[in-house]
Design a protein around this motif. Structure first.
Motif, PDB file in Angstrom:
ATOM      1  N   PRO A  48      11.501 -31.505 -72.345  1.00  0.00           N
ATOM      2  CA  PRO A  48      10.519 -30.777 -71.524  1.00  0.00           C
ATOM      3  C   PRO A  48      11.087 -30.563 -70.116  1.00  0.00           C
ATOM      4  O   PRO A  48      11.625 -31.489 -69.517  1.00  0.00           O
ATOM      5  CB  PRO A  48       9.313 -31.702 -71.504  1.00  0.00           C
ATOM      6  CG  PRO A  48       9.488 -32.601 -72.667  1.00  0.00           C
ATOM      7  CD  PRO A  48      10.954 -32.731 -72.905  1.00  0.00           C
ATOM      8  N   PHE A  49      10.980 -29.341 -69.628  1.00  0.00           N
ATOM      9  CA  PHE A  49      11.624 -28.967 -68.358  1.00  0.00           C
ATOM     10  C   PHE A  49      10.549 -28.776 -67.295  1.00  0.00           C
ATOM     11  O   PHE A  49       9.586 -28.034 -67.504  1.00  0.00           O
ATOM     12  CB  PHE A  49      12.433 -27.683 -68.555  1.00  0.00           C
ATOM     13  CG  PHE A  49      13.481 -27.474 -67.525  1.00  0.00           C
ATOM     14  CD1 PHE A  49      14.661 -28.181 -67.568  1.00  0.00           C
ATOM     15  CD2 PHE A  49      13.284 -26.573 -66.501  1.00  0.00           C
ATOM     16  CE1 PHE A  49      15.631 -27.989 -66.617  1.00  0.00           C
ATOM     17  CE2 PHE A  49      14.251 -26.368 -65.544  1.00  0.00           C
ATOM     18  CZ  PHE A  49      15.434 -27.084 -65.599  1.00  0.00           C
ATOM     19  N   HIS A  50      10.706 -29.446 -66.159  1.00  0.00           N
ATOM     20  CA  HIS A  50       9.750 -29.373 -65.061  1.00  0.00           C
ATOM     21  C   HIS A  50      10.456 -28.874 -63.802  1.00  0.00           C
ATOM     22  O   HIS A  50      11.657 -29.039 -63.653  1.00  0.00           O
ATOM     23  CB  HIS A  50       9.132 -30.751 -64.790  1.00  0.00           C
ATOM     24  CG  HIS A  50       8.442 -31.332 -65.972  1.00  0.00           C
ATOM     25  ND1 HIS A  50       7.190 -30.946 -66.366  1.00  0.00           N
ATOM     26  CD2 HIS A  50       8.837 -32.264 -66.878  1.00  0.00           C
ATOM     27  CE1 HIS A  50       6.835 -31.621 -67.433  1.00  0.00           C
ATOM     28  NE2 HIS A  50       7.829 -32.424 -67.779  1.00  0.00           N
ATOM     29  N   TYR A  51       9.662 -28.293 -62.894  1.00  0.00           N
ATOM     30  CA  TYR A  51      10.194 -27.772 -61.646  1.00  0.00           C
ATOM     31  C   TYR A  51       9.662 -28.603 -60.485  1.00  0.00           C
ATOM     32  O   TYR A  51       8.462 -28.853 -60.396  1.00  0.00           O
ATOM     33  CB  TYR A  51       9.790 -26.308 -61.465  1.00  0.00           C
ATOM     34  CG  TYR A  51      10.364 -25.407 -62.521  1.00  0.00           C
ATOM     35  CD1 TYR A  51      11.640 -24.889 -62.401  1.00  0.00           C
ATOM     36  CD2 TYR A  51       9.631 -25.075 -63.662  1.00  0.00           C
ATOM     37  CE1 TYR A  51      12.173 -24.065 -63.382  1.00  0.00           C
ATOM     38  CE2 TYR A  51      10.149 -24.264 -64.638  1.00  0.00           C
ATOM     39  CZ  TYR A  51      11.423 -23.755 -64.483  1.00  0.00           C
ATOM     40  OH  TYR A  51      11.950 -22.952 -65.456  1.00  0.00           O
ATOM     41  N   ASP A  52      10.548 -29.004 -59.591  1.00  0.00           N
ATOM     42  CA  ASP A  52      10.177 -29.726 -58.377  1.00  0.00           C
ATOM     43  C   ASP A  52       9.569 -28.735 -57.377  1.00  0.00           C
ATOM     44  O   ASP A  52       9.654 -27.517 -57.550  1.00  0.00           O
ATOM     45  CB  ASP A  52      11.432 -30.384 -57.798  1.00  0.00           C
ATOM     46  CG  ASP A  52      11.120 -31.476 -56.800  1.00  0.00           C
ATOM     47  OD1 ASP A  52       9.938 -31.728 -56.549  1.00  0.00           O
ATOM     48  OD2 ASP A  52      12.075 -32.073 -56.268  1.00  0.00           O
ATOM     49  N   ILE A  53       8.969 -29.246 -56.315  1.00  0.00           N
ATOM     50  CA  ILE A  53       8.339 -28.389 -55.304  1.00  0.00           C
ATOM     51  C   ILE A  53       9.374 -27.477 -54.644  1.00  0.00           C
ATOM     52  O   ILE A  53       9.137 -26.284 -54.454  1.00  0.00           O
ATOM     53  CB  ILE A  53       7.625 -29.255 -54.248  1.00  0.00           C
ATOM     54  CG1 ILE A  53       6.472 -30.004 -54.897  1.00  0.00           C
ATOM     55  CG2 ILE A  53       7.127 -28.409 -53.093  1.00  0.00           C
ATOM     56  CD1 ILE A  53       5.870 -31.084 -54.037  1.00  0.00           C
ATOM     57  N   GLU A  54      10.535 -28.024 -54.321  1.00  0.00           N
ATOM     58  CA  GLU A  54      11.582 -27.232 -53.660  1.00  0.00           C
ATOM     59  C   GLU A  54      12.091 -26.119 -54.576  1.00  0.00           C
ATOM     60  O   GLU A  54      12.298 -24.987 -54.138  1.00  0.00           O
ATOM     61  CB  GLU A  54      12.735 -28.150 -53.253  1.00  0.00           C
ATOM     62  CG  GLU A  54      13.853 -27.456 -52.517  1.00  0.00           C
ATOM     63  CD  GLU A  54      13.439 -26.925 -51.151  1.00  0.00           C
ATOM     64  OE1 GLU A  54      14.099 -25.969 -50.694  1.00  0.00           O
ATOM     65  OE2 GLU A  54      12.481 -27.445 -50.560  1.00  0.00           O
ATOM     66  N   SER A  56      10.429 -24.723 -57.034  1.00  0.00           N
ATOM     67  CA  SER A  56       9.348 -23.740 -57.187  1.00  0.00           C
ATOM     68  C   SER A  56       9.288 -22.799 -55.989  1.00  0.00           C
ATOM     69  O   SER A  56       9.033 -21.603 -56.141  1.00  0.00           O
ATOM     70  CB  SER A  56       8.004 -24.447 -57.343  1.00  0.00           C
ATOM     71  OG  SER A  56       7.997 -25.215 -58.504  1.00  0.00           O
ATOM     72  N   ARG A  57       9.558 -23.334 -54.811  1.00  0.00           N
ATOM     73  CA  ARG A  57       9.589 -22.506 -53.611  1.00  0.00           C
ATOM     74  C   ARG A  57      10.730 -21.495 -53.682  1.00  0.00           C
ATOM     75  O   ARG A  57      10.558 -20.324 -53.365  1.00  0.00           O
ATOM     76  CB  ARG A  57       9.736 -23.384 -52.363  1.00  0.00           C
ATOM     77  CG  ARG A  57       9.606 -22.613 -51.060  1.00  0.00           C
ATOM     78  CD  ARG A  57       9.829 -23.497 -49.852  1.00  0.00           C
ATOM     79  NE  ARG A  57      11.165 -24.055 -49.786  1.00  0.00           N
ATOM     80  CZ  ARG A  57      12.257 -23.370 -49.393  1.00  0.00           C
ATOM     81  NH1 ARG A  57      12.159 -22.097 -49.068  1.00  0.00           N
ATOM     82  NH2 ARG A  57      13.428 -23.954 -49.340  1.00  0.00           N
ATOM     83  N   LYS A  58      11.892 -21.930 -54.154  1.00  0.00           N
ATOM     84  CA  LYS A  58      13.038 -21.014 -54.267  1.00  0.00           C
ATOM     85  C   LYS A  58      12.784 -19.953 -55.345  1.00  0.00           C
ATOM     86  O   LYS A  58      13.204 -18.813 -55.194  1.00  0.00           O
ATOM     87  CB  LYS A  58      14.303 -21.804 -54.598  1.00  0.00           C
ATOM     88  CG  LYS A  58      14.691 -22.777 -53.514  1.00  0.00           C
ATOM     89  CD  LYS A  58      15.879 -22.331 -52.764  1.00  0.00           C
ATOM     90  CE  LYS A  58      16.177 -23.297 -51.646  1.00  0.00           C
ATOM     91  NZ  LYS A  58      17.464 -23.914 -51.721  1.00  0.00           N
ATOM     92  N   LEU A  59      12.095 -20.335 -56.410  1.00  0.00           N
ATOM     93  CA  LEU A  59      11.767 -19.350 -57.448  1.00  0.00           C
ATOM     94  C   LEU A  59      10.799 -18.294 -56.923  1.00  0.00           C
ATOM     95  O   LEU A  59      10.860 -17.133 -57.326  1.00  0.00           O
ATOM     96  CB  LEU A  59      11.177 -20.037 -58.671  1.00  0.00           C
ATOM     97  CG  LEU A  59      12.153 -20.795 -59.556  1.00  0.00           C
ATOM     98  CD1 LEU A  59      11.410 -21.621 -60.577  1.00  0.00           C
ATOM     99  CD2 LEU A  59      13.108 -19.838 -60.237  1.00  0.00           C
ATOM    100  N   SER A  60       9.916 -18.683 -56.011  1.00  0.00           N
ATOM    101  CA  SER A  60       8.960 -17.722 -55.467  1.00  0.00           C
ATOM    102  C   SER A  60       9.605 -16.758 -54.472  1.00  0.00           C
ATOM    103  O   SER A  60       9.017 -15.728 -54.153  1.00  0.00           O
ATOM    104  CB  SER A  60       7.799 -18.459 -54.794  1.00  0.00           C
ATOM    105  OG  SER A  60       8.246 -19.148 -53.649  1.00  0.00           O
ATOM    106  N   ASP A  65      15.050 -16.250 -60.938  1.00  0.00           N
ATOM    107  CA  ASP A  65      13.846 -16.433 -61.746  1.00  0.00           C
ATOM    108  C   ASP A  65      14.121 -17.411 -62.890  1.00  0.00           C
ATOM    109  O   ASP A  65      15.235 -17.915 -63.043  1.00  0.00           O
ATOM    110  CB  ASP A  65      13.304 -15.106 -62.260  1.00  0.00           C
ATOM    111  CG  ASP A  65      14.280 -14.367 -63.149  1.00  0.00           C
ATOM    112  OD1 ASP A  65      15.369 -14.889 -63.404  1.00  0.00           O
ATOM    113  OD2 ASP A  65      13.940 -13.264 -63.596  1.00  0.00           O
ATOM    114  N   THR A  66      13.106 -17.671 -63.689  1.00  0.00           N
ATOM    115  CA  THR A  66      13.238 -18.672 -64.744  1.00  0.00           C
ATOM    116  C   THR A  66      14.202 -18.234 -65.845  1.00  0.00           C
ATOM    117  O   THR A  66      14.824 -19.077 -66.485  1.00  0.00           O
ATOM    118  CB  THR A  66      11.868 -18.992 -65.360  1.00  0.00           C
ATOM    119  OG1 THR A  66      11.279 -17.779 -65.842  1.00  0.00           O
ATOM    120  CG2 THR A  66      10.947 -19.642 -64.344  1.00  0.00           C
TER     121      THR A  66
END
Length: 124
Positions: A48-54, A56-60, A65-66
């Motif tokens: 299972p793959f999760h994204y950290d806050i940092e 997620s900010r870079k993806l936004s 992108d994913t």
């Protein structure tokens, strides 16, 4: 026994043997991950793959992108000089890859026993 008879027996045995081998291997999800790079990437993809806050900010921000993350986990290169370091109860891996816009990126991933967390994304 003449040559063409021996050749016919050989072909019959080859066809029957190929049929059984195809039957056995068709139902299995077999992968040949002999090299360390392929093993690490396969292990990270199957958890299972999760994204950290940092991350997620870079993806936004929009420059990555994913899909780029998934492609890097499929075709990227693990930098073992900077990786396999125990960090926060897991092992840290640095993976180099490219985006769909041909930008070079580096992923910092923490690999726990039951999940993988993308900590940060760097642009080169």
């Amino acid at each position: 026994m003449k040559f063409y008879q021996r050749f016919a027996y050989y072909l019959v045995g080859l066809v029957i043997g190929s049929f059984f081998v195809a039957m056995v291997w068709s139902g299995k999800d077999a992968r040949c991950n002999y090299f360390p790079n392929a093993r690490v990437l396969n292990d990270l993809r199957n958890k299972p793959f999760h994204y950290d806050i940092e991350s997620s900010r870079k993806l936004s921000e929009g420059w990555v992108d994913t899909l780029d993350i998934k492609n890097t986990l499929q075709y990227g290169d693990v930098d073992f000089d900077k990786s396999n370091i125990v960090d926060e109860g897991g092992k840290r891996y640095i993976i180099d890859g490219k985006t769909s816009k041909d930008l070079e990126i580096t992923l910092e991933i923490i690999n726990y026993e039951n999940k993988a967390v993308l900590r940060n994304i760097f642009r080169k």
